[in-house]
Design an enzyme around this catalytic site. Sequence first.
Site, mmCIF file in Angstrom:
data_model
loop_
_atom_site.group_PDB
_atom_site.id
_atom_site.type_symbol
_atom_site.label_atom_id
_atom_site.label_comp_id
_atom_site.label_asym_id
_atom_site.label_seq_id
_atom_site.Cartn_x
_atom_site.Cartn_y
_atom_site.Cartn_z
ATOM 1 N N PRO A 2 -3.136 0.159 -1.879
ATOM 2 C CA PRO A 2 -4.181 1.198 -1.888
ATOM 3 C C PRO A 2 -5.320 0.698 -2.623
ATOM 4 O O PRO A 2 -5.074 0.153 -3.755
ATOM 5 C CB PRO A 2 -3.443 2.392 -2.586
ATOM 6 C CG PRO A 2 -2.133 2.309 -2.240
ATOM 7 C CD PRO A 2 -2.049 0.697 -2.477
ATOM 8 N N GLU A 3 -6.594 0.857 -2.113
ATOM 9 C CA GLU A 3 -7.694 0.486 -2.791
ATOM 10 C C GLU A 3 -8.275 1.486 -3.311
ATOM 11 O O GLU A 3 -8.077 2.750 -3.124
ATOM 12 C CB GLU A 3 -8.645 -0.363 -1.677
ATOM 13 C CG GLU A 3 -7.783 -1.745 -1.265
ATOM 14 C CD GLU A 3 -8.775 -2.504 -0.083
ATOM 15 O OE1 GLU A 3 -9.844 -2.578 -0.473
ATOM 16 O OE2 GLU A 3 -8.206 -3.126 0.744
ATOM 17 N N ARG A 113 9.401 0.032 -1.859
ATOM 18 C CA ARG A 113 9.861 -1.310 -2.567
ATOM 19 C C ARG A 113 9.186 -1.331 -4.074
ATOM 20 O O ARG A 113 9.736 -2.528 -4.393
ATOM 21 C CB ARG A 113 9.072 -2.243 -1.621
ATOM 22 C CG ARG A 113 9.548 -2.313 -0.230
ATOM 23 C CD ARG A 113 8.816 -3.249 0.822
ATOM 24 N NE ARG A 113 8.519 -4.570 0.079
ATOM 25 C CZ ARG A 113 7.597 -5.449 0.813
ATOM 26 N NH1 ARG A 113 6.985 -4.966 1.777
ATOM 27 N NH2 ARG A 113 7.596 -6.699 0.456
#
Length: 274
Positions: A2-3, A113
């Site tokens: 995510p940016e 993850r």
Amino acid sequence: MPELPEVETIVRDIRPALVGRRIEHAALSHDDVLRGVGRRRLIGRLIGATVRDVSRRAKHAVIELDGHRLVVQPGMTGSLVVHRRPLRADEARYAVLRARLDNGRELVYRDVRRLGTLLLLNDRQWARYTGAIGPEPLDDEFTPERLGEALRRSRQAVKKVIMDQKALAGVGNIYANEALFAAGIDPSKPARRLLPEAHRRLHAEIRRILAAAIASSGTTVRDYRTGTGEAGNFQLELLVYGREGEPCRRCGTRLTGTHAIDARITVFCHRCQS
Ligand SMILES: [Zn+2]
């Protein structure tokens, strides 16, 4: 990962549900997401703390507690959601951090993850941390001149510079690809060779695209979810990212995909970008 627009969306979604609430219970399923803090200290600081504010810095969500900040960088498979109801079994399965609030709701950092990171910083540590990150692209302090300075002093490709968090906060691979296409700049071009006119174009396109992505609740390519658990919508507006081999929307030329610049996928139009 995510940016800026995705983390901004998460923060805007969870903020109203968190500010002013007291954390009554907290549990961590795995230690491997922690950086610079151990499980006992983290849990000890969370339980009984009141959330003073929730904000964003670069690609991190910052949950401000009394004298400390919980800094969450959601990884590629991470999400941060305040649940109104008890978690379903599949939701609880990958819940890494769970914090129960005094109104019965639960803040959950879920990460399949576990590629994300959690930090707990006191005021002094926070000052050092945020001081090492570059300007926020949507703030007034980020000007074409400031971008130009960062570009002029680098021998790297322009794409690498705008993704360097020390030069500019919050821009990652998706928005770097999109901004360079919109500005008509070859991503592999040495940053210091760009002229002031290109600095202005790139500055304007970075800001325009990040703002548009926030307005669309971010880009969901795989796992990203907003702070209410929904998918984002900006993937529908991407012009180059994920479109290698497809025709350029502007000129029809086949878009080029390469990993040569920074080992990440770079997609560009060799005709529109120079
Ligand atoms: Zn083109």
